[in-house]
Design an enzyme around this catalytic site. Structure first.
Site, mmCIF file in Angstrom:
data_model
loop_
_atom_site.group_PDB
_atom_site.id
_atom_site.type_symbol
_atom_site.label_atom_id
_atom_site.label_comp_id
_atom_site.label_asym_id
_atom_site.label_seq_id
_atom_site.Cartn_x
_atom_site.Cartn_y
_atom_site.Cartn_z
ATOM 1 N N HIS A 183 4.756 1.118 -78.646
ATOM 2 C CA HIS A 183 4.562 0.445 -77.133
ATOM 3 C C HIS A 183 3.661 -0.877 -77.575
ATOM 4 O O HIS A 183 3.483 -1.481 -76.501
ATOM 5 C CB HIS A 183 3.614 1.337 -76.443
ATOM 6 C CG HIS A 183 4.492 2.679 -75.852
ATOM 7 N ND1 HIS A 183 5.548 2.817 -75.446
ATOM 8 C CD2 HIS A 183 3.763 3.952 -75.872
ATOM 9 C CE1 HIS A 183 5.817 3.725 -75.326
ATOM 10 N NE2 HIS A 183 4.834 4.631 -75.196
ATOM 11 N N LYS A 187 6.653 5.064 -70.608
ATOM 12 C CA LYS A 187 7.567 5.704 -69.277
ATOM 13 C C LYS A 187 8.743 4.859 -68.793
ATOM 14 O O LYS A 187 9.295 4.959 -67.782
ATOM 15 C CB LYS A 187 6.489 5.744 -68.025
ATOM 16 C CG LYS A 187 5.275 6.424 -68.194
ATOM 17 C CD LYS A 187 5.738 7.798 -68.536
ATOM 18 C CE LYS A 187 4.805 8.543 -69.541
ATOM 19 N NZ LYS A 187 5.049 9.806 -69.893
ATOM 20 N N SER A 193 18.593 18.002 -68.508
ATOM 21 C CA SER A 193 18.334 19.338 -68.410
ATOM 22 C C SER A 193 18.295 19.943 -69.582
ATOM 23 O O SER A 193 17.342 20.794 -70.024
ATOM 24 C CB SER A 193 19.379 19.994 -67.768
ATOM 25 O OG SER A 193 20.667 19.556 -68.239
ATOM 26 N N SER A 218 6.081 7.062 -62.558
ATOM 27 C CA SER A 218 6.031 8.096 -63.821
ATOM 28 C C SER A 218 4.635 7.982 -64.420
ATOM 29 O O SER A 218 4.171 8.959 -64.779
ATOM 30 C CB SER A 218 7.174 7.717 -64.727
ATOM 31 O OG SER A 218 7.367 8.555 -65.801
HETATM 32 S S1 PPS Z 1 6.267 7.858 -72.969
HETATM 33 O O1 PPS Z 1 5.103 8.691 -72.645
HETATM 34 O O2 PPS Z 1 6.024 6.368 -73.115
HETATM 35 O O3 PPS Z 1 6.836 8.387 -74.215
HETATM 36 O O4 PPS Z 1 7.375 8.302 -71.876
HETATM 37 P P1 PPS Z 1 8.975 7.740 -71.991
HETATM 38 O O5 PPS Z 1 9.741 8.677 -72.602
HETATM 39 O O6 PPS Z 1 9.198 6.240 -72.005
HETATM 40 O O7 PPS Z 1 9.173 8.010 -70.310
HETATM 41 C C1 PPS Z 1 9.348 9.455 -69.527
HETATM 42 C C2 PPS Z 1 10.306 9.205 -68.330
HETATM 43 O O8 PPS Z 1 11.388 9.531 -69.048
HETATM 44 C C3 PPS Z 1 12.151 10.628 -68.439
HETATM 45 N N1 PPS Z 1 13.019 11.080 -69.086
HETATM 46 C C4 PPS Z 1 14.614 11.260 -68.875
HETATM 47 N N2 PPS Z 1 15.197 10.673 -67.801
HETATM 48 C C5 PPS Z 1 16.505 11.309 -67.492
HETATM 49 N N3 PPS Z 1 17.071 11.615 -68.639
HETATM 50 C C6 PPS Z 1 16.610 12.016 -69.940
HETATM 51 N N4 PPS Z 1 17.391 12.669 -70.743
HETATM 52 C C7 PPS Z 1 15.181 11.867 -69.847
HETATM 53 N N5 PPS Z 1 14.252 12.148 -70.921
HETATM 54 C C8 PPS Z 1 13.172 11.442 -70.365
HETATM 55 C C9 PPS Z 1 10.861 11.520 -68.207
HETATM 56 O O9 PPS Z 1 11.201 12.377 -67.146
HETATM 57 C C10 PPS Z 1 10.027 10.478 -67.474
HETATM 58 O O10 PPS Z 1 10.435 9.882 -66.290
HETATM 59 P P2 PPS Z 1 9.795 10.530 -64.892
HETATM 60 O O11 PPS Z 1 10.473 9.514 -63.887
HETATM 61 O O12 PPS Z 1 8.478 10.691 -64.885
HETATM 62 O O13 PPS Z 1 10.737 11.819 -64.689
#
Ligand code: PPS
Length: 296
Positions: free
Chosen positions: A101, A45, A224, A131
């Site tokens: 991870h 996350k 988006s 998250s």
């Molecule tokens: S995982 O399951 O470990 O692979 O998750 P991970 O990809 O590390 O984290 C997911 C969170 O990253 C946000 N996310 C983004 N935020 C902003 N911009 C972009 N482009 C983007 N891509 C992924 C995703 O929404 C998760 O955060 P939260 O706070 O839950 O929205």
């Protein structure tokens, strides 16, 4: 492979039995890295999927074709998951992009002597825990999240799956500071200066981009665009494994969503734990100053 109710205890850390086995975890520790490999390392996350997308787009010079046609777990498989070896064998792309991870005390020795490039991605732990909490509600391969206060305690104790956030960031970043092959990028930096982040990563990869290519990367890895891209938004995962009615993987994508979840007391407590656990660590957190200003 379902094993939704199984947790694997590997060297004292719990991993979801869905996608992880003792064998796959052990294989990760014996992985023969190639000097051309690029490894994304993160605590869950923290912006893993975003960095996977950034790397795909950089190595494609901003062309979105791969990122729109191949799922992220095939483009950048998780080293510790059971399908990784098969995916890498079937792939002919260079550089190989691999994700993990795993904490440094487990994977560090495997990487020693390799010139593989490492990108460590971190995020404000308060946003990470929020998250992760929401993700537990939709991911059927993760244990029941319980209440947020209970979940937060487990996070602070390091007993959630994937172990302690504090150990993860402390140990990995003690390495990133000391090596030219390693980069520490924060989620906050990606949010505040995506073109700058893309340029830093492309420079590490020695994959220079012209301005137009940078702009195309920025466009295609915006929140988006990624939210509607089925190759990264996890809607390809069936309902039995992820309950998409309970939330979305691309949830909010914001800095500071913790403020909608944390009480003042929880905030104070996390900060005291952070101070104690990070003693002796020279990291400067961009988010710390912002949080302080907001909470004063
Ligand atoms: S995982 O399951 O470990 O692979 O998750 P991970 O990809 O590390 O984290 C997911 C969170 O990253 C946000 N996310 C983004 N935020 C902003 N911009 C972009 N482009 C983007 N891509 C992924 C995703 O929404 C998760 O955060 P939260 O706070 O839950 O929205």
């Amino acid at each position: 492979m379902a094993r939704l109710d199984v947790l694997e205890n590997f060297h004292g850390i719990l991993f979801p039995g869905h996608l992880h086995t003792q064998e796959s975890l052990q294989r990760a520790l014996e992985f023969p890295f190639q000097d051309t490999d690029v490894l994304i390392v993160s605590y869950p996350k923290s912006g893993t999927t975003w960095m996977q997308e950034i790397l795909t787009l950089i190595t494609s010079k901003g062309d979105p074709y791969l990122s729109q046609t191949v799922p992220n777990w095939t483009r950048a498989p998780w080293l510790e998951q059971h399908y990784c070896a098969a995916v890498l064998e079937a792939s002919s792309t260079t550089p190989r992009v691999i994700t993990t991870h795993l904490p440094h005390h487990l994977l560090g020795p495997t990487l020693q002597g390799s010139k593989a490039k490492v990108i460590y991605v971190s995020r404000n732990p308060k946003d990470v825990v929020v998250s992760f909490y929401h993700f537990h509600k939709m991911a059927k391969f993760l244990p029941d999240a319980g209440s947020f206060p209970e979940f937060l305690n487990q996070f602070l104790e390091g007993t959630l799956t994937f172990g302690s956030w504090f150990d993860h960031i402390k140990d990995w970043t003690s390495q990133t500071a000391a090596s030219d092959n390693m980069l520490h990028i924060t989620y906050e930096e990606m949010s505040l200066d995506l073109p700058g982040t893309i340029k830093r990563v492309s420079s590490l990869l020695q994959c220079p981009l012209v301005e137009e290519e940078v702009n195309s990367c920025v466009k295609h890895c915006s929140f988006s665009n990624m939210k509607t891209n089925r190759m990264v938004n996890y809607t390809l995962i069936p309902e039995e494994i992820m309950d998409h009615s309970k939330g979305s993987f691309m949830r909010k994508g914001k800095i500071g969503d913790w403020k909608n979840m944390f009480t003042e007391e929880q905030n104070r407590y996390l900060r005291s734990v952070l101070k104690a656990k990070m003693q002796g660590c020279n990291l400067e957190f961009v988010w710390e100053e912002q949080d302080e200003e907001e909470t004063q």
